[in-house]
Design a protein around this motif. Structure first.
Motif, PDB file in Angstrom:
ATOM      1  N   ASP A 128     -24.139  38.707  13.157  1.00 58.44           N
ATOM      2  CA  ASP A 128     -25.121  37.626  13.000  1.00 58.44           C
ATOM      3  C   ASP A 128     -25.338  36.924  14.350  1.00 58.44           C
ATOM      4  O   ASP A 128     -24.549  37.094  15.271  1.00 58.44           O
ATOM      5  N   VAL A 129     -26.405  36.135  14.413  1.00 54.79           N
ATOM      6  CA  VAL A 129     -26.710  35.407  15.651  1.00 54.79           C
ATOM      7  C   VAL A 129     -25.875  34.125  15.703  1.00 54.79           C
ATOM      8  O   VAL A 129     -26.043  33.250  14.849  1.00 54.79           O
ATOM      9  N   PRO A 130     -24.966  34.007  16.691  1.00 48.96           N
ATOM     10  CA  PRO A 130     -24.169  32.778  16.782  1.00 48.96           C
ATOM     11  C   PRO A 130     -25.053  31.573  17.121  1.00 48.96           C
ATOM     12  O   PRO A 130     -26.135  31.740  17.702  1.00 48.96           O
ATOM     13  N   GLU A 131     -24.585  30.392  16.796  1.00 47.23           N
ATOM     14  CA  GLU A 131     -25.313  29.168  17.110  1.00 47.23           C
ATOM     15  C   GLU A 131     -25.585  29.092  18.609  1.00 47.23           C
ATOM     16  O   GLU A 131     -24.678  29.338  19.418  1.00 47.23           O
ATOM     17  N   GLY A 132     -26.811  28.792  18.979  1.00 42.81           N
ATOM     18  CA  GLY A 132     -27.152  28.652  20.395  1.00 42.81           C
ATOM     19  C   GLY A 132     -27.386  29.975  21.103  1.00 42.81           C
ATOM     20  O   GLY A 132     -27.629  30.020  22.299  1.00 42.81           O
ATOM     21  N   ASP A 133     -27.281  31.067  20.348  1.00 41.94           N
ATOM     22  CA  ASP A 133     -27.505  32.393  20.935  1.00 41.94           C
ATOM     23  C   ASP A 133     -28.825  32.943  20.414  1.00 41.94           C
ATOM     24  O   ASP A 133     -29.467  32.330  19.546  1.00 41.94           O
ATOM     25  N   THR A 134     -29.264  34.072  20.952  1.00 42.02           N
ATOM     26  CA  THR A 134     -30.526  34.649  20.499  1.00 42.02           C
ATOM     27  C   THR A 134     -30.344  36.063  19.958  1.00 42.02           C
ATOM     28  O   THR A 134     -31.291  36.669  19.480  1.00 42.02           O
ATOM     29  N   ARG A 135     -29.113  36.584  20.051  1.00 39.16           N
ATOM     30  CA  ARG A 135     -28.865  37.954  19.620  1.00 39.16           C
ATOM     31  C   ARG A 135     -27.694  38.031  18.657  1.00 39.16           C
ATOM     32  O   ARG A 135     -26.751  37.238  18.782  1.00 39.16           O
ATOM     33  N   PRO A 136     -27.743  39.005  17.743  1.00 41.41           N
ATOM     34  CA  PRO A 136     -26.613  39.150  16.817  1.00 41.41           C
ATOM     35  C   PRO A 136     -25.378  39.709  17.517  1.00 41.41           C
ATOM     36  O   PRO A 136     -25.490  40.545  18.419  1.00 41.41           O
ATOM     37  N   ARG A 137     -24.216  39.208  17.103  1.00 48.03           N
ATOM     38  CA  ARG A 137     -22.923  39.661  17.635  1.00 48.03           C
ATOM     39  C   ARG A 137     -21.975  39.845  16.459  1.00 48.03           C
ATOM     40  O   ARG A 137     -22.187  39.267  15.385  1.00 48.03           O
ATOM     41  N   ASP A 138     -20.891  40.567  16.684  1.00 51.39           N
ATOM     42  CA  ASP A 138     -19.821  40.613  15.699  1.00 51.39           C
ATOM     43  C   ASP A 138     -19.077  39.275  15.758  1.00 51.39           C
ATOM     44  O   ASP A 138     -18.539  38.891  16.791  1.00 51.39           O
ATOM     45  N   ILE A 139     -19.057  38.584  14.621  1.00 48.86           N
ATOM     46  CA  ILE A 139     -18.384  37.283  14.557  1.00 48.86           C
ATOM     47  C   ILE A 139     -17.316  37.343  13.475  1.00 48.86           C
ATOM     48  O   ILE A 139     -17.556  37.867  12.390  1.00 48.86           O
ATOM     49  N   CYS A 140     -16.140  36.821  13.787  1.00 46.01           N
ATOM     50  CA  CYS A 140     -15.060  36.781  12.793  1.00 46.01           C
ATOM     51  C   CYS A 140     -15.196  35.537  11.937  1.00 46.01           C
ATOM     52  O   CYS A 140     -15.240  34.419  12.452  1.00 46.01           O
ATOM     53  N   ARG A 141     -15.260  35.746  10.618  1.00 45.86           N
ATOM     54  CA  ARG A 141     -15.395  34.617   9.685  1.00 45.86           C
ATOM     55  C   ARG A 141     -14.101  33.821   9.579  1.00 45.86           C
ATOM     56  O   ARG A 141     -14.104  32.686   9.123  1.00 45.86           O
ATOM     57  N   ASP A 142     -12.985  34.449   9.948  1.00 52.35           N
ATOM     58  CA  ASP A 142     -11.705  33.756   9.810  1.00 52.35           C
ATOM     59  C   ASP A 142     -11.346  32.928  11.042  1.00 52.35           C
ATOM     60  O   ASP A 142     -11.097  31.735  10.936  1.00 52.35           O
ATOM     61  N   CYS A 143     -11.343  33.556  12.216  1.00 45.18           N
ATOM     62  CA  CYS A 143     -10.941  32.787  13.408  1.00 45.18           C
ATOM     63  C   CYS A 143     -12.133  32.314  14.234  1.00 45.18           C
ATOM     64  O   CYS A 143     -11.970  31.544  15.186  1.00 45.18           O
ATOM     65  N   GLY A 144     -13.349  32.781  13.896  1.00 41.86           N
ATOM     66  CA  GLY A 144     -14.542  32.299  14.597  1.00 41.86           C
ATOM     67  C   GLY A 144     -14.856  33.023  15.895  1.00 41.86           C
ATOM     68  O   GLY A 144     -15.869  32.732  16.541  1.00 41.86           O
ATOM     69  N   LYS A 145     -13.997  33.953  16.281  1.00 43.55           N
ATOM     70  CA  LYS A 145     -14.191  34.663  17.556  1.00 43.55           C
ATOM     71  C   LYS A 145     -15.508  35.444  17.554  1.00 43.55           C
ATOM     72  O   LYS A 145     -15.828  36.140  16.580  1.00 43.55           O
ATOM     73  N   ILE A 146     -16.256  35.297  18.654  1.00 45.71           N
ATOM     74  CA  ILE A 146     -17.488  36.072  18.852  1.00 45.71           C
ATOM     75  C   ILE A 146     -17.158  37.243  19.765  1.00 45.71           C
ATOM     76  O   ILE A 146     -16.573  37.056  20.835  1.00 45.71           O
ATOM     77  N   HIS A 147     -17.460  38.441  19.299  1.00 45.15           N
ATOM     78  CA  HIS A 147     -17.147  39.640  20.085  1.00 45.15           C
ATOM     79  C   HIS A 147     -18.415  40.158  20.757  1.00 45.15           C
ATOM     80  O   HIS A 147     -19.318  40.658  20.084  1.00 45.15           O
ATOM     81  N   TYR A 148     -18.471  40.032  22.072  1.00 52.00           N
ATOM     82  CA  TYR A 148     -19.634  40.480  22.846  1.00 52.00           C
ATOM     83  C   TYR A 148     -19.463  41.942  23.238  1.00 52.00           C
ATOM     84  O   TYR A 148     -18.356  42.400  23.498  1.00 52.00           O
ATOM     85  N   SER A 149     -20.576  42.632  23.275  1.00 52.76           N
ATOM     86  CA  SER A 149     -20.585  44.008  23.753  1.00 52.76           C
ATOM     87  C   SER A 149     -21.702  44.105  24.797  1.00 52.76           C
ATOM     88  O   SER A 149     -22.815  43.653  24.563  1.00 52.76           O
ATOM     89  N   ASN A 150     -21.388  44.651  25.943  1.00 50.93           N
ATOM     90  CA  ASN A 150     -22.352  44.698  27.046  1.00 50.93           C
ATOM     91  C   ASN A 150     -22.374  46.076  27.682  1.00 50.93           C
ATOM     92  O   ASN A 150     -21.428  46.843  27.545  1.00 50.93           O
ATOM     93  N   PRO A 151     -23.461  46.380  28.407  1.00 49.55           N
ATOM     94  CA  PRO A 151     -23.560  47.694  29.059  1.00 49.55           C
ATOM     95  C   PRO A 151     -22.423  47.919  30.054  1.00 49.55           C
ATOM     96  O   PRO A 151     -21.885  46.975  30.629  1.00 49.55           O
ATOM     97  N   ARG A 152     -22.117  49.196  30.237  1.00 49.32           N
ATOM     98  CA  ARG A 152     -21.098  49.556  31.218  1.00 49.32           C
ATOM     99  C   ARG A 152     -21.743  50.151  32.465  1.00 49.32           C
ATOM    100  O   ARG A 152     -22.835  50.722  32.400  1.00 49.32           O
ATOM    101  N   SER A 184     -10.674  41.416   8.529  1.00 47.22           N
ATOM    102  CA  SER A 184     -11.780  42.362   8.315  1.00 47.22           C
ATOM    103  C   SER A 184     -13.075  41.619   7.933  1.00 47.22           C
ATOM    104  O   SER A 184     -14.088  42.235   7.648  1.00 47.22           O
ATOM    105  N   HIS A 185     -13.017  40.297   7.928  1.00 49.45           N
ATOM    106  CA  HIS A 185     -14.198  39.491   7.562  1.00 49.45           C
ATOM    107  C   HIS A 185     -15.108  39.289   8.768  1.00 49.45           C
ATOM    108  O   HIS A 185     -15.220  38.186   9.316  1.00 49.45           O
ATOM    109  N   LEU A 186     -15.745  40.383   9.174  1.00 43.39           N
ATOM    110  CA  LEU A 186     -16.659  40.314  10.315  1.00 43.39           C
ATOM    111  C   LEU A 186     -18.094  40.305   9.805  1.00 43.39           C
ATOM    112  O   LEU A 186     -18.435  41.014   8.860  1.00 43.39           O
ATOM    113  N   VAL A 187     -18.912  39.499  10.450  1.00 42.15           N
ATOM    114  CA  VAL A 187     -20.347  39.546  10.154  1.00 42.15           C
ATOM    115  C   VAL A 187     -21.079  39.839  11.459  1.00 42.15           C
ATOM    116  O   VAL A 187     -20.595  39.511  12.543  1.00 42.15           O
TER     117      VAL A 187
END
Lengths: 175, 175
Positions: free
Chosen positions: A15-39, A10-13
């Motif tokens: 925030d803007v990942p390194e090298g990115d320009t937009r905030p994403r849901d990032i997991c503080r534990d496993c580091g996974k970046i969760h992208y969300s895009n238009p459908r 549940s440790h999600l932030v």
């Protein structure tokens, strides 16, 4: 997103990942970046002898309103195959795709409509599970105040304009 | 997907929800259905005085290969605004969108490319962070074996065909 779909943390932030320009849901534990895009909502306006086929929606949103057959593009589909599938599902009809007609973006809803023109096969159709009615309309018969979405109004208006001018073009719109 | 992003449960099943026709990740605990849909890669071929601007990729996949500027459409963007942003990011250039040029689906990768044609503003450009080079090419100079993706080859070939014929149309393709 409340939990990381990768590790369950549940440790999600947000925030803007390194090298990115937009905030994403990032997991503080496993580091996974969760992208969300238009459908993509893919659809097709089926044409037959000067008329066009619309379906009355039997589901929300805009239940009871008329619409260009369409729906979310599924994984594993091309945009045009998805449009033909939607016509099959909503109007129990086959279409031969003629070409792209409109790309209509809804940035506030993270959606992009891709609308094709199609030729109804043999003029045959029915009423699919997500529809309460389906009908071929002449231009003069289109129930403008009862059209479900602005993407459909956009597609219909431009189709009639093009037909009057005797041209075919692709229309770009947004709301 | 290993955990439900809504409630954190690991009790996920991949099954067809009631009233649906396709299997989805469903949470057995909170009931949430997790949909996955194709993503849009939006791009633009910038034109200037008979030449077109391509970028050499500085990132994987296809690092070192030439490409039509493009990338994933972001939430909150129209397809055309996303294409212009990608040109800005990858080639530090402004474009005026002319219109849609190609829709190219990759059903095996759950991606749909939307490629626009654009007019490079003032002919000015640079090399963005995700690029190692950017260059204006004449048709005779296009490094065909070094083009990054088939979507870009498709867009370039059809652009040259159309230009020779003096027409503009939208091309539908898939791989």
């Amino acid at each position: 997103m409340n939990f990381c779909s990768n590790c369950g943390s549940s440790h999600l932030v947000f925030d803007v990942p390194e090298g990115d320009t937009r905030p994403r849901d990032i997991c503080r534990d496993c580091g996974k970046i969760h992208y969300s895009n238009p459908r993509i909502i893919t659809g097709c306006l089926p044409l037959w002898e000067g008329k066009m086929l619309l379906c009355k929606r039997a589901i929300e949103p805009r239940c009871g309103y008329w619409n260009v057959p369409g729906g979310f593009l599924e994984n594993g589909e091309t945009a045009e195959a998805g449009a033909a599938r939607e016509v099959r599902e909503e109007a129990l009809a086959g279409v031969e795709i003629i070409g792209v007609h409109a790309i209509f973006s809804l940035p506030n809803f993270n959606q992009v409509y891709i609308h094709f023109l199609g030729k109804l096969k043999n003029g045959e159709f029915g009423v699919g599970e997500e529809s309460s009615d389906a009908r071929l309309f002449l231009e003069s018969e289109i129930p403008w105040p009862e059209i479900a979405f602005q993407s459909s109004t956009f597609t219909l208006r431009h189709y009639f304009d093009d037909r009057e001018k005797g041209i075919r073009q692709v229309h770009l719109g947004s709301l």
